[in-house]
Design an enzyme around this catalytic site. Structure first.
Site, PDB file in Angstrom:
ATOM      1  N   GLY A  53       0.593  -1.328  -0.006  1.00  0.00           N
ATOM      2  CA  GLY A  53       0.112   0.022   0.087  1.00  0.00           C
ATOM      3  C   GLY A  53       0.810   1.238   0.065  1.00  0.00           C
ATOM      4  N   TRP A  55       1.956   3.096  -2.570  1.00  0.00           N
ATOM      5  CA  TRP A  55       1.314   3.902  -3.629  1.00  0.00           C
ATOM      6  C   TRP A  55       0.013   4.639  -3.180  1.00  0.00           C
ATOM      7  CZ3 TRP A  55       2.135   2.617  -9.509  1.00  0.00           C
ATOM      8  CH2 TRP A  55       3.810   2.563  -9.726  1.00  0.00           C
ATOM      9  N   ASP A 127      -8.522 -10.286  -7.993  1.00  0.00           N
ATOM     10  CA  ASP A 127      -7.708 -10.631  -9.231  1.00  0.00           C
ATOM     11  C   ASP A 127      -7.938  -9.639 -10.173  1.00  0.00           C
ATOM     12  OD1 ASP A 127      -6.000 -11.637 -11.296  1.00  0.00           O
ATOM     13  OD2 ASP A 127      -6.979 -13.386 -11.436  1.00  0.00           O
ATOM     14  N   ASP A 152       1.093  -1.308 -10.022  1.00  0.00           N
ATOM     15  CA  ASP A 152       2.575  -1.648  -9.891  1.00  0.00           C
ATOM     16  C   ASP A 152       2.332  -3.271  -9.893  1.00  0.00           C
ATOM     17  OD1 ASP A 152       4.944  -1.324  -9.022  1.00  0.00           O
ATOM     18  OD2 ASP A 152       4.714  -0.945  -7.011  1.00  0.00           O
ATOM     19  N   LYS A 192       3.583  -0.676 -14.598  1.00  0.00           N
ATOM     20  CA  LYS A 192       4.932  -1.557 -14.372  1.00  0.00           C
ATOM     21  C   LYS A 192       5.025  -2.305 -15.648  1.00  0.00           C
ATOM     22  CE  LYS A 192       6.187  -3.983 -10.676  1.00  0.00           C
ATOM     23  NZ  LYS A 192       7.032  -3.534  -9.507  1.00  0.00           N
TER      24      LYS A 192
HETATM   25  C1  LIG Z   1       5.149  -4.647  -6.085  1.00  0.00           C
HETATM   26  S1  LIG Z   1       3.656  -5.032  -5.369  1.00  0.00           S
HETATM   27  C2  LIG Z   1       2.768  -3.533  -5.323  1.00  0.00           C
HETATM   28  C3  LIG Z   1       3.462  -2.699  -4.280  1.00  0.00           C
HETATM   29  C4  LIG Z   1       2.617  -1.460  -4.064  1.00  0.00           C
HETATM   30  N1  LIG Z   1       2.285  -0.620  -5.130  1.00  0.00           N
HETATM   31  C5  LIG Z   1       3.006  -0.498  -3.100  1.00  0.00           C
HETATM   32  O1  LIG Z   1       3.631   0.437  -3.241  1.00  0.00           O
HETATM   33  O2  LIG Z   1       3.064  -1.019  -1.909  1.00  0.00           O
HETATM   34  C6  LIG Z   1       2.787  -6.230  -6.175  1.00  0.00           C
HETATM   35  C7  LIG Z   1       1.306  -6.732  -5.947  1.00  0.00           C
HETATM   36  O3  LIG Z   1       0.837  -6.903  -7.260  1.00  0.00           O
HETATM   37  C8  LIG Z   1      -0.210  -7.870  -6.448  1.00  0.00           C
HETATM   38  N2  LIG Z   1      -0.643  -8.863  -7.613  1.00  0.00           N
HETATM   39  C9  LIG Z   1      -0.015  -9.611  -8.431  1.00  0.00           C
HETATM   40  N3  LIG Z   1      -0.732 -10.185  -9.473  1.00  0.00           N
HETATM   41  C10 LIG Z   1      -2.154  -9.430  -9.292  1.00  0.00           C
HETATM   42  C11 LIG Z   1      -3.415  -9.819  -9.854  1.00  0.00           C
HETATM   43  N4  LIG Z   1      -3.588 -10.716 -10.808  1.00  0.00           N
HETATM   44  N5  LIG Z   1      -4.436  -9.118  -9.273  1.00  0.00           N
HETATM   45  C12 LIG Z   1      -4.376  -8.301  -8.217  1.00  0.00           C
HETATM   46  N6  LIG Z   1      -3.005  -8.035  -7.500  1.00  0.00           N
HETATM   47  C13 LIG Z   1      -2.005  -8.642  -8.122  1.00  0.00           C
HETATM   48  C14 LIG Z   1       0.501  -8.677  -5.498  1.00  0.00           C
HETATM   49  O4  LIG Z   1      -0.370  -9.318  -4.549  1.00  0.00           O
HETATM   50  C15 LIG Z   1       1.277  -7.459  -4.903  1.00  0.00           C
HETATM   51  O5  LIG Z   1       1.045  -7.125  -3.734  1.00  0.00           O
END
Ligand SMILES: C[S@@+](CC[C@H](N)C(=O)[O-])C[C@H]1O[C@@H](n2cnc3c(N)ncnc32)[C@H](O)[C@@H]1O
Lengths: 466, 944
Positions: A53, A55, A127, A152, A192
């Site tokens: 969280g 962002w 998702d 992200d 990203k």
């Molecule tokens: C790099 S982290 C994000 C960090 C966040 N932007 C922050 O600043 O705290 C990537 C996130 O993408 C989520 N994620 C990956 N695939 C996903 C999907 N298909 N649907 C939703 N979330 C997904 C993961 O659960 C993870 O929490």
């Protein structure tokens, strides 16, 4: 080694903790904003793949709480005098009253995992590649569309780059599908991407939907990482565009960038964001930076409240066993076996590997938190920590133990005469060897011959008679 | 233009077909013949796309090969694999996860990442496509059964489920329903296997477990599936599984291959691929062989479940065993608590009673394992050959014998109080005194192990010291202090005129005698701790409660048994084929005998680096015969020979404490080189390479690192340069804290810090020497700030000035690659950056007296040739080569005219090396050999 080792390796990791961000990723968004002003005049925003969280934190603080965030403020290392003066001139920023909340702001954050609440942020767990999740988000923006969508997201990487890049592209497609349904014309989309094989084809296609597209690399994102961000501004879908049919728009099969023509061959500019004064995530900095308050170790701000998979949250017996086994092994390896030192050692190992993330209060997991602290290191960090555990701590343990190990007492002193059990008189047929018997020169000669036969130690050829 | 000569990288697919291993390495199909492992065919299937599956039809006349969205049909006339040919190539709309020949090889079924099935006819024309109702991303899929009617799809989702669905019950536009969901996992499903013979399904996951189910009914209305077991033993994610007739196999990121029975009990655990991930698995029934492919580029075969003969025995008369020993033929000796000596060939027999040894006894077996000695508290010694007493005697001092050591079967050494060591020689059945030595004073003043080389006697002690004695001298000639930390030396032996020592600290060190002095030539850290023996590549050690047999070269565990640890009484004996290990545990004498042939994995391809290679240099020894020096994330330095389309590893050194990031060399004379490697923890190591005809030796000369204080960050060395200035060698080390440290290198290859200059507060990414033209001697430094700085070498080496001559901002972020051409007073540089940009810059050099300055005259840049970080650049007349993380190797043409530089792309090659970290080029007549390194290595020949 120990809990500060991550602080030493990664300046942004440390800075994130010092400034209260849940993850170092916050700086990436802030640096992108610094360059592209994506947060200006935004009242409605969607944060896809938001956990843990940081962002959303940026959105919440900047948009909802109306805070000024000056990312340069705590960075002393590269102050040019001009900045210094500017800062000094400013009256101390102790606001008489906290800035007014902007109640009209709407922020929706989506992730597979839950995250702890943030002021002004609506959370959806789901998702983003699933249709039902997309529907749920869309309902929040019925009537008024969103000004900004950010994503992200990163997949569970396998280590096989081509597959990881492909899956990342699918995640981007999922995000784009949602974006096309909720973003207002003229709005901004940031996501990203993995820069790698054929990533230019993918980013290039975004030009059909947006007026301006850039690939941005914030300085807080490591140079060595393949991560970058597409910043798409001025949403402008073609006439009669049906967001459901997004896939054909982004079909990159059977194409090669060099074969493209016309508008398709427009090169997406690559922009590094973060100004000269920004830290560089590849550079090694001392823990104590000039002009800063004395360095103190800080625990991470906010680990995700539930990690992706429950085994991580709630280690199974075999996980615990494994961990203990490793500790045991480490202890035994350095030859201690038993005794009070083992406790000490176990403590050391525990500290070495998990204290960075082991908060006393929460039932957080070890791996999950570590992962989110350094997300863009997706392919390297895990193996790196593994390696550290394998090489680093053991190495250090050995040297550490060197100091605590006390020499074993010689418990078999000459005084233990009661061990003397031999009655010499009873052994008349015993030969007695006296070294005064002298060294027979002939014997030396024979011995030297013996050398010339080679120093044979294995059993196929030895000096024994068959 | 580009011709790939050899490639070693992730082995992403293995299929054993008719005594041949078919392997997908990058985009190339490799076919090896078993059991001799000869490469019989190498065929390019895809360019830049890895192969993920190889599926033969029933009569082996056709193969489907797929990877990513690509799929190719190959034909194989008369099943002759050497003549295999690629016939068609298609690019489909989505990532292909599974492929199967169905309907008697008349049709082909494919499953895609978006949970969709397509059936194609023989000519690869689409017949039907069916989607599953669950529209999500899959990481794995498996197709069961052979006819369209029966087809059952197992889909592994991102969200922990295995979905079962049939394409049968759906119409054109309708989606097929999910018939069953298997929800036992807790993370991405990475692989699924199904064995139709026993109806078992296995799925492996991110949660480090594998689950086995039995399918009892496949009726679509009522699919019956029961879970048999869930297994946890892997230390990381499990990537592949395979169900055999009586067992199943899982492999994963932790490099382990585990064989399980259907109840979930572990049958065998093997370490392969040097800690790197295992990507692929194959099995052959007829050969009973499993084959695995991994991240280190190795392909290894091994037996599924080799036999261990275990035996337990106790002594007659309820005697309690105290010390056990193994003799050459596998006969055992044992001394009981009551000091009765027993001998075992078929049964245990009493040999003698020694009441005088009841309270204290040392038992030592000679290296040839035929003789043994019992030594006591009063200076008494009994010597046996097998079960015959051949000698018994007292030492002059009837005092405790602290230690007894056989040097060979004619010589032994006894230690008594005050460090008195006496050497005896057995000749004509008599024991002859030779001389006495004095062991240096210490707490435990006796040796723990000994060996002899000519008239030298080498001894190790509990403190880790190694002493070099020589006959004729009472005191040691020299000593290697703390060679094995405080933990002690456990074993000493010699081989090829070198002394080798093993320690409880896990190190193996080698020494040579030069001018009678013992000198350490290298030291290798193993991943094991308490080492006790090394014989023919078999390393024996204790780890916790276990006795561990591993292979030394790759340090993989071959066999482990619980024995209670090395503090107990144990012994082992090896011969060319087998190893017998015996130990006492709970008053019982245990033995296990293994045939090492069965346990030893055999490499079809030897493993190379695990994870990324960060640095690589190539020495041209002769045409088409190159010495490759490489190091990377796995901290191992490797010397290999590239010749005849293959890379053969000569030596590996595990001395760096952290990853290796920089390698450079300097030619000292025709066959002698100075090699310098550096990396994490700011460690720098100097080596000397000597090349004598076919023999190449590499010796560590100096190991330099500064201990860091608490406050300092962990500095890495990013780049190295070596310069000869007036016959003095200097080393420039560019570091992650922005400093460049300058060392002088002495003739014996020691480093002395001379100066330290600062590029900026940014991580150095590259250093280069610029030499030539009108007496120009410059250092160029580049960093993540995108600046290129020039320094006068003599200024900075002689400490005259620590200021750069000039600097230019060339890139937005880090400059990762650099190459130059100097033409009189014009310098042309080729740089590549993290910003995708290739920049060809023209500088003018102005020299007045000793004052040099540079000016940028012209520049040409391109952002489109590459779409990711540029990691390699090589500039030659008229052309240049660049490489990038986008896996493109591009050759461009350039022009320099009228103070202008210009370039344009000519041609590109897509390499299968993921994460390429750089490019090394060797120019040879009209050909250019390019070594591309990253996650693997590829050698490409370019004809210009
Ligand atoms: C790099 S982290 C994000 C960090 C966040 N932007 C922050 O600043 O705290 C990537 C996130 O993408 C989520 N994620 C990956 N695939 C996903 C999907 N298909 N649907 C939703 N979330 C997904 C993961 O659960 C993870 O929490």
């Amino acid at each position: 080694m120990g809990k500060t080792s991550k602080d030493k390796r990664d300046i942004y990791y440390r800075k994130a903790k010092e400034q209260g961000w849940r993850a170092r990723s916050a700086f990436k968004l802030l640096q992108i904003d610094e360059k592209f002003n994506i947060l200006n005049n935004v009242t409605r925003a969607v944060d896809l793949c938001a956990a843990p969280g940081s962002w959303s934190q940026v959105l919440s603080r900047k948009l909802y709480l109306n805070e000024e965030i000056n990312i340069k403020e705590p960075m002393h290392l590269f102050y040019t005098d001009a900045i210094k003066e500017a800062l000094e001139e400013k009256p101390p920023t102790t606001p008489t009253s906290p800035p007014k909340k902007n109640e009209s702001v709407k922020i929706v954050a989506v992730d597979l995992q839950p995250m702890s609440p943030l002021p002004g942020v609506i959370q959806i767990q789901g998702d983003i590649t699933k249709y039902s999740t997309a529907q749920e988000i869309i309902t929040h923006f019925e009537g008024e569309k969103s000004d900004l969508v950010i994503c992200d997201g990163a997949p569970d990487v396998t280590g096989l780059h081509c597959m990881d890049i492909y899956i990342q592209a699918q995640l981007l497609l999922g995000a784009l599908h949602i974006t096309c349904n909720v973003l207002k014309t003229g709005g901004t989309f940031v996501a990203k991407i993995f820069r790698g094989k054929d990533s230019d084809l993918l980013t290039n296609q975004l030009l059909t939907l947006f007026q301006e597209v850039h690939v941005a690399k914030p300085k807080s994102s490591r140079n060595s990482s393949i991560e970058a961000f597409v910043v798409c501004q001025g949403y402008n879908p073609p006439q009669g565009f049906d967001p459901k049919l997004i896939t054909p728009y982004l079909d990159v099969s059977n194409k090669d960038f060099s074969t493209l023509e016309g508008i398709n061959k427009v090169i997406i500019p690559f922009i590094v964001c973060g100004d000269v004064s920004a830290y560089d995530s590849d550079t090694t900095y001392p823990l104590q930076l000039e002009g800063e308050a004395p360095y103190v170790y800080r625990a991470p701000v906010q680990p995700p409240i539930a990690p992706p998979y429950s085994f991580k949250q709630d280690p199974t017996k075999s996980d615990i066993d494994n961990f203990l086994k490793k500790i045991d092994e480490a202890a035994k390896r350095v030859g201690l076996g038993l005794g009070a030192d083992v406790k000490d050692l176990n403590e050391t190992v525990r500290k070495l590997s998990i204290s960075d993330v082991n908060l006393p209060s929460s039932s957080n997991n070890v791996k999950g938190a570590a992962q989110f602290d350094l997300p863009e290191d997706f392919c390297k960090d895990d193996t790196k920590t593994k390696q550290m555990f394998d090489n680093g701590p053991y190495f250090d343990l050995i040297t550490k133990v060197d100091k605590v190990q006390k020499p074993e007492k010689d418990n078999e002193t000459e005084a233990s005469v009661n061990l003397r059990t031999m009655d010499f008189k009873l052994m008349p047929d015993f030969e007695f060897l006296y070294k005064e018997d002298g060294t027979d020169p002939e014997m030396i000669q024979t011995l030297l011959q013996h050398f010339s036969m080679g120093n044979i130690v294995n059993y196929t050829t030895c000096f024994c008679p068959e | 233009m580009f011709n790939s000569l050899c490639l070693q990288t992730d082995v992403t697919c293995i299929e054993i077909i008719d005594k041949h291993v078919f392997a997908g390495i990058g985009g190339f199909l490799h076919i090896y013949q078993l059991p001799n492992n000869n490469l019989i065919k190498r065929l390019k299937i895809f360019e830049g796309q890895k192969i993920y599956g190889i599926k033969p039809n029933l009569n082996l006349s056709k193969l489907i090969i797929f990877g990513g969205k690509h799929i190719s049909l190959t034909s194989c006339p008369q099943g002759n694999f050497e003549e295999i040919e690629k016939s068609t190539h298609h690019i489909l709309s989505d990532w292909i996860l599974a492929v199967k020949w169905i309907e008697n090889d008349n049709k082909i079924a494919t499953v895609f990442m978006h949970n969709k099935l397509t059936i194609w006819n023989k000519d690869f024309l689409k017949e039907i496509s069916v989607k599953c109702e669950e529209r999500c991303i899959l990481y794995s899929a498996h197709i069961c059964y052979d006819s369209h009617k029966e087809l059952l799809i197992l889909s592994g989702t991102v969200f922990s489920e295995v979905l079962l669905w049939k394409p049968l019950n759906s119409h054109e536009n309708k989606c097929s329903p999910v018939l069953k969901r298997l929800k036992e996992h807790n993370g991405v499903i990475f692989s699924i296997d199904y064995n139709p013979d026993n109806g078992l399904i296995c799925a492996t996951s991110d949660d480090r477990s594998a689950v086995l189910w039995k399918m009892t009914s496949t009726n679509p209305q009522d699919i019956q599936i029961n879970k048999l077991c869930q297994v946890y033993e892997h230390l990381a994610r499990i990537f592949r599984c395979l169900i055999l007739k009586e067992c199943f196999i899982t492999v994963g990121e932790d490099s382990l291959i585990i064989v399980w029975d259907f109840n979930g009990s572990l049958l065998r655990k093997i370490e392969t691929h040097q800690g790197g991930a295992v990507w692929s698995l194959g099995y052959n029934k007829n050969l009973d062989v499993i084959c695995s492919g991994g991240n280190d580029g190795a392909i290894t075969t091994f037996r599924v479940n080799p036999k261990v003969v275990k035996d337990y025995s106790s002594l007659p008369n309820r005697e309690i065993p105290k010390i056990v020993g193994l003799l050459r033929a596998g006969n055992m000796i044992c001394l009981s608590e009551k000091a009765v000596l027993y001998y075992h060939d078929v049964i245990w027999q009493e040999v003698a009673r020694y009441p005088d040894l009841q309270k204290y006894c040392i038992l030592q077996i000679s290296p040839c394992k035929r003789l043994f000695a019992l030594a006591g508290f009063d200076g008494q010694i009994y010597i046996y050959r097998e079960n015959h007493l051949i000698n018994k005697f007292f030492l002059q001092h009837k005092s405790r014998i602290f230690a007894f050591h056989w040097l060979d079967c004619n010589r032994f050494l006894v230690t008594q109080k005050d460090g008195i060591l006496i050497l005896y020689f057995i000749f004509n059945n008599t024991i002859n005194f030779i001389q006495s030595f004095i062991f240096p004073s210490s707490k435990e003043r006796w040796p723990t192990c000994a060996c002899a080389l000519n008239d030298h006697i080498i001894l190790g002690d509990r403190k880790g010291n190694i002493y070099n004695f020589k006959i004729g001298h009472e005191s040691p000639i020299n000593t290697q202090k703390k060679s094995h930390s405080y933990l002690g030396v456990t074993y000493l032996y010699f081989e090829n005129n070198l002394i080798i020592s093993l320690g409880r600290d896990g190190f193996i060190k080698r020494y040579k005698l030069s001018n009678n002095n013992l000198e350490c030539i290298d030291s290798n850290k193993t991943k094991f701790s308490w080492l006790v023996g090394l014989e023919n590549n078999l390393l024996l050690s204790f780890s916790g409660d276990n006795f561990v047999v591993s292979d030394f070269k790759f340090q993989r565990i071959l066999f482990e048994t619980k024995c209670g640890g090395g503090h107990r009484s144990w012994d082992y004996v090896t011969n060319s084929k087998s190893i017998i290990f015996s130990f006492i545990k709970q008053k019982i004498i245990h033995t296990c005998q293994l045939n090492m042939e069965d346990f030893m994995p055999k490499d079809v391809i030897e493993g190379f680096h695990v994870r990324e290679i960060n640095a690589l240099k190539v020495l041209k020894l002769s045409e088409d015969y190159h010495l490759v020096i490489s190091g990377g994330e796995d901290t191992i330095l490797r010397l290999s020979i590239a010749q005849f389309n293959r890379i053969k590893i000569l030596e590996t050194f595990k001395i760096h404490l952290s990853s290796i990031r920089a390698i450079n060399y300097y030619k000292l004379n025709i066959n002698k080189y100075l090699l310098i490697t550096a990396g994490g923890r700011a460690q720098i190591i100097c080596w000397q390479i000597e090349i004598q005809d076919e023999k190449i030796s590499c010796i560590e000369k100096c190991n330099f690192y500064e201990s860091v204080s608490q406050e300092e960050g962990e500095t890495r060395i990013m780049h190295l340069c070596i310069a000869n200035i007036h016959e003095q060698l200097y080393l420039f080390a560019g570091r992650s804290d922005g400093l460049i440290k300058i060392f002088s290198i002495s003739t014996d290859m020691n480093l002395k810090l001379e100066n330290s200059i600062s590029h900026s507060n940014h991580c150095i990414s590259n250093l280069a020497l610029i030499k030539g033209g009108v007496n120009i001697d410059l250092l160029a430094s580049m960093a993540t700030d995108g600046n290129l700085k020039f320094w006068s070498i003599s200024d900075i080496c002689y400490n005259q000035s620590n200021e750069a001559l000039n600097f230019f901002k060339i890139h937005q972020s880090g400059i990762t690659s650099f190459s130059y051409i100097l033409k009189d007073d014009r310098l042309i540089t080729l740089t590549g950056g993290d910003d995708n940009c290739i920049s060809l810059t023209l500088f003018g050099i102005h020299k007045q007296n000793s004052f040099i300055s540079l000016a940028k005259i012209n520049v040409d840049q391109n952002f489109a040739i590459h779409c990711a970080q540029i990691t390699g650049a090589f500039l030659l007349n008229g052309y240049f080569i660049t490489s990038s993380i986008d896996q493109r190797i591009v050759i461009s043409k350039w022009l320099y005219k009228d103070n202008e530089v210009k370039f344009s792309m000519l041609e590109k090659y897509d390499t299968a090396i993921a994460d390429p970290q750089g490019l090394e080029a060797i120019l040879d007549k009209r050909s250019l050999y390019l070594y591309i390194f990253g996650n693997g290595i590829e050698c490409v020949k370019v004809n210009i």
